[in-house]
Write a protein that holds these residues in place. Structure first.
Motif, PDB file in Angstrom:
ATOM      1  N   ALA A 198     102.261  49.710  12.282  1.00 51.65           N
ATOM      2  CA  ALA A 198     100.795  49.204  12.340  1.00 51.65           C
ATOM      3  C   ALA A 198     100.653  47.941  10.309  1.00 51.65           C
ATOM      4  N   VAL A 212      95.412  46.295  14.982  1.00 55.87           N
ATOM      5  CA  VAL A 212      97.032  46.077  14.780  1.00 55.87           C
ATOM      6  C   VAL A 212      97.058  47.907  15.650  1.00 55.87           C
ATOM      7  N   SER A 215      97.152  47.135  19.598  1.00 54.15           N
ATOM      8  CA  SER A 215      97.750  46.198  20.178  1.00 54.15           C
ATOM      9  C   SER A 215      99.314  47.032  19.661  1.00 54.15           C
ATOM     10  N   ILE A 216      99.310  47.265  19.135  1.00 57.65           N
ATOM     11  CA  ILE A 216     100.749  48.309  19.575  1.00 57.65           C
ATOM     12  C   ILE A 216     101.309  49.721  20.448  1.00 57.65           C
ATOM     13  N   THR A 220     103.506  49.594  24.021  1.00 59.04           N
ATOM     14  CA  THR A 220     104.027  50.992  23.649  1.00 59.04           C
ATOM     15  C   THR A 220     103.591  52.039  25.011  1.00 59.04           C
ATOM     16  N   ALA A 263     101.790  41.414  17.168  1.00 56.30           N
ATOM     17  CA  ALA A 263     102.637  42.447  18.142  1.00 56.30           C
ATOM     18  C   ALA A 263     103.451  42.613  19.177  1.00 56.30           C
ATOM     19  N   ASN A 266     106.664  41.250  18.192  1.00 57.49           N
ATOM     20  CA  ASN A 266     107.219  42.399  17.329  1.00 57.49           C
ATOM     21  C   ASN A 266     108.318  43.249  18.399  1.00 57.49           C
ATOM     22  N   CYS A 472     107.803  47.212  12.673  1.00 63.92           N
ATOM     23  CA  CYS A 472     107.478  46.967  14.012  1.00 63.92           C
ATOM     24  C   CYS A 472     108.652  46.937  14.616  1.00 63.92           C
ATOM     25  N   LYS A 473     109.320  45.890  14.198  1.00 63.70           N
ATOM     26  CA  LYS A 473     110.165  45.746  14.930  1.00 63.70           C
ATOM     27  C   LYS A 473     111.327  46.495  15.531  1.00 63.70           C
TER      28      LYS A 473
END
Length: 670
Positions: A198, A212, A215-216, A220, A263, A266, A472-473
């Motif tokens: 994040a 953040v 969203s991740i 996921t 997000a 990524n 994150c990517k």
């Protein structure tokens, strides 16, 4: 106000223990019914705690709230200014927890919560010729003939000042910003890897870390839904899909859209990549098979129908053609990934669902998403039903189209990632709380958060410095390459993950806590429905967090998941508490909807001027936007907003005979 103690006591005792407040338990102690009290304690003359069952063995006992911010206010009214009639006095002491008569005075006892400054403000009220105020940390267990009320309340110091007839204005509080009661993310809330990811895409200095992380987590979960299902143990009836609906709530320019887009950028490697060349060849193959079947049918029709002649099955012919085509059709280059869409048309959504992959729907303007599902037409209604049935990842949908065979979509999994402004969300919450069209759509957003955590907050930064720098990517790239079913030599539809024995115990304890919290709300309240879905949410989060824990930063690979560990579930427990605080802020008794309504009403009253005094009926007749409706609906909304404003010292009620007028605090206008 009834002065029948027996009836009033029965009303108080009927309140479930977990829903009681300090005022109610104080009354119970005064009525020698303190065995179940959890918010107040009894003290002897030496301030030692006394067991409620042994009250009769002591004299001079005191009642004291456990919460240090809770205290009592004793208001003494000389009978010379009121008269001798206790029942007449009872009408002047609204919201007192109990009252009684002494030789030359009447006494009313109030229960209040506030800090040291607020106690001092109450003590500073001197210009009350007919009332003497005393602020007390505890009250004596009375042997007098007290009269109890049936709805003892815990008031603010503003409300107490108004109840005793204070004509002045205490220093008011500002209208609360949304999120004041929502918890922040710290080192215990989510796995360290997730916090690192994040921080790698967040913007320093802005309170958008909550967006953040959400969203991740949402993306996921959507990716994992193609391979995993999770349950507490192998005796579970339902296995949960890890897809989660996320809603980032905040005012304009709070960073909702940029964070969601970052997000998504990524996670681009996890999106299913179309092989247009193969799709074109597959379409040609379908046309060739159809042509072969047409030729076969024409030959069959033209042939002589002689006795004993047998016909080949069309299905058999189709299977034979498909088998031949499969030998020459090129294999898919990339056959994994999820679909991400912003198209909410029913046909588009069905088309994606029929491809059999998880779908992530992104709505950076959540208001438009809600509007698209509430139009008065059959298509909008059907689209709403599709979203509702596919949130769990276990829904079954039947697609019926003209000139096509019906098709069954089994275990459709749709995640939603949305951003919305409080003033847009507020009316939907208000309508749902009133039961208007509440089909559970709002409660599908289990990760619903406000922007309260700054990325550079020490609580976020602490504890992660030893981790290797990751982006994150890179995480999503590794997630895109990971094929857990292949690694586990599993040929079924989904890998089924269960909890370790210790994690199962922790889960049961969490469920007990959630159920206790849920019982505090009526069945019609949105928090009751929201908490009812937290049991499933805890399973979803457990799998997602386990994946983060199993990510090897050095090799950029994932370890195979054997079970849900206690470490993963420890983060689930913290995250559930975090999400609960945000949901309570948004849906709660004085949640976001009421905050927004209070702000709107305050602005309307400011335009009327400081000297204007209005009744609720007069306000309702103004037909202000957001405060109009049929019957008493507008009045109830206005009344709730006024009580909210009163607790901040921004308005006060003034009794004028049988009517109650409301006046705005002149110091708050500027």
């Amino acid at each position: 106000m009834s002065i029948n103690n027996r009836n009033n006591l029965e009303v108080i005792k009927a309140c479930p223990i977990e829903k009681r407040n300090e005022a109610q338990e104080t009354v119970l102690c005064q009525m020698n019914d303190a065995e179940d009290c959890q918010l107040v304690i009894l003290l002897d003359s030496n301030d030692n705690e006394v067991n409620p069952s042994s009250i009769d063995d002591f004299k001079g006992l005191k009642i004291k709230p456990k919460d240090s911010s809770c205290f009592y206010v004793k208001a003494v009214f000389p009978k010379a200014s009121i008269g001798e009639d206790l029942e007449v006095f009872s009408k002047q002491v609204k919201d007192a927890i109990y009252y009684y008569s002494v030789k030359s005075s009447f006494v009313a006892m109030y229960c209040c919560k506030g800090d040291h400054n607020e106690r001092t403000q109450l003590k500073s009220i001197k210009e009350l010729p007919h009332v003497e105020l005393r602020v007390l940390r505890n009250v004596c267990l009375s042997d007098r003939n007290i009269v109890i009320t049936n709805e003892p309340k815990v008031l603010t110091h503003f409300e107490i000042a108004n109840r005793i007839g204070f004509d002045g204005w205490l220093p008011h509080k500002p209208l609360s910003s949304i999120g004041d009661s929502a918890s922040v993310i710290d080192v215990h809330t989510v796995p360290p890897i997730l916090s690192k990811l994040a921080k790698s895409i967040g913007k320093h200095g802005n309170p958008n870390f909550d967006y953040v992380v959400g969203s991740i987590v949402g993306l996921t979960g959507a990716v994992l839904a193609q391979d995993f299902r999770v349950a507490v143990n192998n005796n579970s009836v339902t296995y949960e899909s890890p897809n989660i609906w996320v809603m980032n709530v905040g005012h304009p320019a709070s960073g909702k859209s940029p964070i969601m887009l970052a997000a998504l950028s990524n996670a681009s490697s996890c999106v299913y990549q179309r092989d247009e060349g193969r799709e074109r060849k597959a379409d040609m193959a379908k046309q060739a098979i159809n042509q072969r079947i047409k030729v076969f049918l024409n030959q069959t029709i033209k042939s002589n129908d002689e006795e004993g002649e047998s016909y080949a099955s069309i299905d058999q012919l189709e299977e034979e053609c498909k088998a031949k085509i499969d030998k020459v059709l090129p294999a898919p280059i990339h056959d994994r990934g999820i679909h991400i869409t912003t198209d909410t048309t029913l046909a588009a959504l069905y088309k994606l669902m029929l491809l059999g992959r998880p779908i992530a729907y992104v709505a950076d303007e959540g208001g438009a998403f809600f509007k698209s599902l509430e139009r008065p037409d059959a298509t909008s209604s059907a689209l709403r039903g599709v979203f509702l049935n596919s949130e769990s990842g276990n829904g079954r949908l039947s697609v019926s189209r003209a000139n096509q065979d019906d098709k069954l979509i089994d275990k459709a999994a749709v995640s939603v990632l949305a951003g919305i402004q409080p003033d847009v969300l507020g009316p939907y919450i208000s309508a749902a709380q009133l039961g208007h069209g509440n089909d559970g759509l709002l409660n599908r957003f289990l990760w619903m958060v406000l922007p309260v955590t700054a990325i550079d907050d020490p609580l976020v930064s602490g504890g992660f410095s030893k981790l290797k720098a990751i982006t994150c990517k890179k995480f999503f790239d590794a997630l895109a390459k990971w094929d857990p079913k292949r690694d586990a030599n599993f040929s079924g539809e989904h890998l089924l993950i269960h909890f370790s024995s210790k994690a199962q115990e922790d889960y049961e304890n969490l469920v007990t806590y959630i159920q206790k919290e849920r019982s505090k709300y009526s069945q019609k309240h949105l928090m009751h429905s929201q908490l009812g879905k937290y049991e499933a949410l805890s399973c979803k989060l457990a799998l997602i967090f386990q994946v983060f824990l199993n990510y090897d930063v050095d090799t950029e690979t994932f370890k195979q998941i054997e079970c849900i560990s206690t470490e993963a579930f420890s983060y689930v427990e913290e995250t559930i508490a975090y999400l609960m605080s945000h949901a309570m802020t948004i849906f709660g008794v004085e949640g976001m909807a009421q905050q927004e309504e209070a702000k709107q009403l305050f602005e309307k009253l400011k335009k009327k001027g400081a000297n204007k005094k209005m009744s609720v009926s007069e306000m309702a007749q103004c037909n202000w936007k957001g405060f109009s409706g049929r019957g008493d609906e507008a009045k109830e909304t206005i009344q709730d907003a006024l009580h909210y404003l009163e607790k901040l010292g921004l308005v006060k009620p003034i009794d004028k005979g049988s009517a109650t007028l409301w006046q705005i605090n002149p110091k708050a206008i500027w």
